[in-house]
Motif scaffolding. Structure first.
Motif, PDB file in Angstrom:
ATOM      1  N   ILE A 157       0.821  -1.207   0.000  1.00  0.00           N
ATOM      2  CA  ILE A 157       0.000   0.000   0.000  1.00  0.00           C
ATOM      3  C   ILE A 157       0.857   1.260   0.000  1.00  0.00           C
ATOM      4  O   ILE A 157       0.398   2.321  -0.382  1.00  0.00           O
ATOM      5  CB  ILE A 157      -1.008   0.051   1.180  1.00  0.00           C
ATOM      6  CG1 ILE A 157      -0.292  -0.091   2.515  1.00  0.00           C
ATOM      7  CG2 ILE A 157      -2.063  -1.013   1.028  1.00  0.00           C
ATOM      8  CD1 ILE A 157      -1.235  -0.005   3.711  1.00  0.00           C
ATOM      9  N   LEU A 194      -4.943   6.868  -1.017  1.00  0.00           N
ATOM     10  CA  LEU A 194      -3.956   6.186  -0.187  1.00  0.00           C
ATOM     11  C   LEU A 194      -2.856   7.144   0.234  1.00  0.00           C
ATOM     12  O   LEU A 194      -2.408   7.138   1.375  1.00  0.00           O
ATOM     13  CB  LEU A 194      -3.320   5.047  -0.985  1.00  0.00           C
ATOM     14  CG  LEU A 194      -3.919   3.655  -0.821  1.00  0.00           C
ATOM     15  CD1 LEU A 194      -3.145   2.672  -1.669  1.00  0.00           C
ATOM     16  CD2 LEU A 194      -3.885   3.233   0.639  1.00  0.00           C
ATOM     17  N   LEU A 220      -5.427  -0.419   6.449  1.00  0.00           N
ATOM     18  CA  LEU A 220      -6.495   0.215   5.663  1.00  0.00           C
ATOM     19  C   LEU A 220      -7.753   0.390   6.498  1.00  0.00           C
ATOM     20  O   LEU A 220      -8.426   1.425   6.441  1.00  0.00           O
ATOM     21  CB  LEU A 220      -6.814  -0.638   4.423  1.00  0.00           C
ATOM     22  CG  LEU A 220      -5.766  -0.640   3.308  1.00  0.00           C
ATOM     23  CD1 LEU A 220      -6.155  -1.639   2.224  1.00  0.00           C
ATOM     24  CD2 LEU A 220      -5.614   0.756   2.714  1.00  0.00           C
TER      25      LEU A 220
END
Lengths: 382, 449
Positions: A174, A201, A232
């Motif tokens: 990520i 993100l 997340l």
């Protein structure tokens, strides 16, 4: 949004979606204030895990008769209910069984008779066993939220289960999801929607979050995926469905018993999951984690102390709302086998997912998620 | 004015939808039968003539490839036998383990070029060098196809010792012969016997892994009409097909005493009790020439070379050629290109590149030269198509559905940025206008071939 369409998009069309980008941030702001958003985390054990050695029917003598070399000895299993016991490698999950946040569904699976890994995975992920023409995955059909990060797969490519017109984002890291350099805006113009997730993100910066509650993720790929899913979830980016997969279950030879090949894989697997549950702590009340595998394995061990492709399997369900501490599903027994070799299926995997998706994500109808199938809830969730 | 523009667009469309221009034909041939064009390639192919270029490519043995041969020479493991590899790479590890050394101690003991992972590294380097620079481009496309069709996972135990000779002796020498020879070579290869567990299958102690996959993946196809009974019976047929001292990289052996000597019936073929190795040989012949196999191989070839959903007319013609020529693979591949489908404008730049195809075609497009292929090999792994690293026997998918994802797109775009700016580790590429090159390599068009 994030699907094959963005590859086809001409730059002319992309200008339109470029103009829509601010909307995403409006939606994002809303998402950030939505506390208690529910999440489903699905893990696919690719290669067909031997469910009979995961949740062991240790009180059934036929189990030991069928597996002279690879049965989990009665004294090694972690008793669940006097009939079933967990493989000792699942010991890190025992606390969650005890506090009733962990359940299993045994003799579950996909009703199609195929013993092809590829077909069986495909059928399961499309949610239409036996039908090869379904174009998209059932989780993709279930997720409707506004966030570009509503559905995330921690895989290098997008799995079947999350592919579809509404699309999902696939990534393995990520912190590195995005394009480096000053050309980024031009690629954004070319591809539009793909960059919404990257921008979100970047703004949320979830990878800075450290595991909490003393959770220690082991060093294995599944743990790495779950750790990032936890980040997340904590970042409130509007995640609804997260997916991860883990291979190495196709134990045709040298499967091992309380120790060995399967035991090692299961330890990696369960320690990754227990770290995830611990890390999320109270947030776990909004999360349900579920596991699946394309089919089970033969009841009888084969000539190489392994097992061949079978039928029914076991699913693990953990998290908030789960009425845990129970092995669900009608036990078909090991006397009357499917095609005289495999555990029979008594719970369609779609029943489990239908209940999860309805109660957890509020999906109103299963008609488009599982077309042609009337799921029956099994009372897994409160 | 607007109307004229529209008209112009319409004319363009009509022109492209009836047939490809010569230039498009050359580009298409390079896209599908090679790993894309290098600067100047389209003109070179036009000068030779597209049809003649294809004819040349169908006979790789007639094409000199000295530069690539010379560049592969330093990769010592590529020419080593499995046994030599075993002695050089496995024995030291086994010996260290015998002395109860910890993994990190063993690692520290061995110089980098003596560690077992070196084997896959050299193989991957070889594949990338060949794909980028070999003159035998179609040969490399087919190597990719057949290695994937008869997939072996190099990290399943001993297979790391066995894949080098698998590619060199089993796949590559048989790609232009008959399918039966190729199939038989894989059936008797230690790499496949180990990967799909047949080496361990014995009478009364069956392992049906290989018997299933040879029918589902290698020959008939999953809808090829076999049953679970056929799988079990075929597993009995192949009992005894094993490896001589498997741990040490030795070759195929038939173990008479491990063979199930009972009577069997597979796909309607009956074997009386008392049979031996000839049963397996016969079933390889039967499977290799089965109409379902012809269809399955034809479908996969057309899917690779024409479209994700290949036109039935092409598949039928190729299957017929396969059957009529006894599975002659050169003629079968040629038959894919013989019909109108391959050249249909609707398939021009319509097939999504896999990560391997993308990376190689991008390096070729900018005329880049590979000094060290390993960083690119690692990128392929991150994009989900690590060479020799497909764990399931299915191999990697060849369709857009599998490779279209936002993560995959980001990886490609970053690859494009790095390559254009001459910052891709291991690759040199000098680009006058990095900006334009970045946009070209990252464009939706360049994702397709």
């Amino acid at each position: 949004m994030i699907n094959r369409r963005f590859f086809l998009k001409s730059s002319g069309l992309a200008l339109v979606s470029g103009a829509m980008i601010p909307n995403v941030f409006v939606k994002m702001a809303n998402a950030a204030t939505t506390k208690g958003r529910k999440v489903v985390v699905a893990i696919f054990q690719r290669g067909a895990v031997d469910g009979l050695n995961v949740v062991v029917p240790y009180a059934e003598p036929a189990y030991y008769a069928a597996r002279p070399n690879i049965a989990i000895p009665r004294e090694s299993v972690l008793d669940l209910d006097g009939f079933f016991g967990m493989h000792p490698s699942l010991s890190s999950l025992a606390p969650y069984w005890k506090d009733h946040s962990l359940a299993f569904v045994h003799a579950a699976g996909s009703p199609d008779a195929t013993r092809s890994h590829f077909d069986a995975q495909d059928f399961m992920e499309c949610g239409t066993p036996g039908v090869k023409t379904t174009p998209d995955g059932f989780l993709a059909r279930a997720v409707k939220g506004p966030s570009p990060l509503r559905a995330v797969s921690m895989t290098p490519t997008l799995p079947r289960i999350l592919s579809g017109p509404e699309g999902a984002v696939a990534m393995t890291d990520i912190g590195r999801f995005g394009v480096r350099g000053d050309v980024s805006p031009m690629f954004e113009a070319m591809y539009g929607g793909a960059f919404d997730a990257a921008k979100m993100l970047k703004a949320a910066d979830p990878q800075k979050l450290q595991p909490e509650n003393g959770a220690q993720y082991p060093a294995n790929p599944l743990a790495n995926s779950l750790k990032q899913i936890a980040q997340l979830i904590k970042s409130n980016v509007g995640l609804e469905v997260a997916f991860a997969d883990v291979g190495g279950w196709d134990t045709h030879a040298g499967e091992g018993a309380a120790q060995g090949q399967l035991a090692n894989n299961l330890r990696n697997f369960s320690e990754a999951i227990s770290a995830f549950i611990r890390d999320l702590g109270s947030r776990m009340s909004d999360v349900v984690l579920v596991t699946m595998s394309e089919f089970g394995r033969t009841v009888r061990e084969n000539g190489n102390r392994g097992t061949d492709h079978g039928h029914a399997n076991v699913m693990l369900v953990a998290g908030g709302g789960v009425k845990g501490g129970k092995v669900y599903g009608k036990w078909p027994g090991l006397a009357d086998l499917y095609e005289n070799r495999d555990l029979a299926i008594t719970t369609d995997f779609r029943d489990v997912f239908a209940e999860l998706l309805t109660k957890q994500l509020g999906v109103a109808s299963m008609k488009s998620v599982f077309p042609g199938y009337e799921p029956k809830w099994r009372g897994l969730l409160a | 004015m607007k109307r004229f523009l529209l008209l112009g667009v319409c004319i363009l469309f009509t022109a492209t939808s009836s047939s490809l221009t010569d230039r498009q034909r050359a580009t298409h041939a390079l896209d599908r039968l090679a790993f894309g064009a290098k600067p100047g390639d389209v003109d070179r192919v036009l000068a030779i003539g597209v049809d003649r270029w294809i004819e040349q490519q169908l006979h790789p043995e007639r094409i000199a490839d000295h530069d690539v041969d010379a560049r592969l020479a330093p990769y010592a493991t590529l020419s080593m036998s499995s046994h030599e590899i075993y002695e050089e790479f496995e024995e030291p590890v086994i010996e260290a383990r015998r002395q109860k050394k910890e993994l990190n101690e063993i690692r520290d003991m061995l110089p980098r070029e003596k560690r077992p992972r070196r084997l896959i590294e050299e193989l991957s380097a070889q594949r990338l060098i060949r794909a980028v620079d070999s003159e035998r481009q179609l040969n490399e496309v087919m190597a990719d196809f057949w290695l994937n069709h008869f997939n072996v996972f190099a990290q399943k135990g001993l297979d790391r010792v066995l894949v080098t000779s698998y590619e060199r002796e089993v796949i590559r020498p048989h790609m232009w012969g008959t399918f039966e020879e190729l199939l038989r070579a894989t059936a008797k290869s230690p790499a496949m016997l180990f990967y799909l567990d047949n080496a361990r299958s014995r009478g009364g102690a069956l392992n049906e892994n290989y018997a299933r996959e040879i029918m589902e993946l290698h020959t008939l196809g999953v809808d090829g009409g076999y049953t679970q009974k056929d799988v079990t019976e075929l597993a009995r047929v192949f009992t005894g097909w094993s490896i001589e001292r498997p741990g040490e990289g030795e070759g195929f052996v038939y173990r008479r005493f491990a063979h199930d000597r009972g009577e069997k019936t597979v796909l309607g073929y009956h074997f009386r009790a008392g049979g031996g190795m000839e049963e397996g040989e016969q079933m390889i012949r039967v499977l290799a020439h089965h109409p379902a196999t012809a269809h399955h191989i034809a479908y996969q070839l057309c899917q690779r070379l024409i479209a994700d959903e290949p036109p039935a007319s092409a598949v039928d013609r190729v299957a017929k050629t396969f059957l009529a020529t006894g599975g002659d693979l050169r003629k079968t591949v040629q038959s894919v290109l013989d019909g109108p489908e391959f050249w249909d404008p609707k398939y021009y730049r319509a097939k999504m590149k896999t990560p391997f195809e993308y990376a190689v075609s991008a390096i070729r497009a900018v005329g880049g030269s590979i000094d060290d292929p390993l960083p690119v090999a690692r990128q392929l792994q991150q994009m989900g198509e690590g060479l020799y690293l497909s764990q399931p026997p299915t191999g990697y998918s060849d369709t857009a559905q599998a490779w279209t994802s936002s993560g995959g797109l980001m990886a490609r775009l970053n690859f494009a940025v790095a390559l254009a700016e001459n910052k891709l580790p291991g690759v040199r590429s000098v680009n006058a206008d990095t900006h334009a090159v970045t946009l070209m390599l990252g464009s939706p068009d360049f994702q397709k071939q």
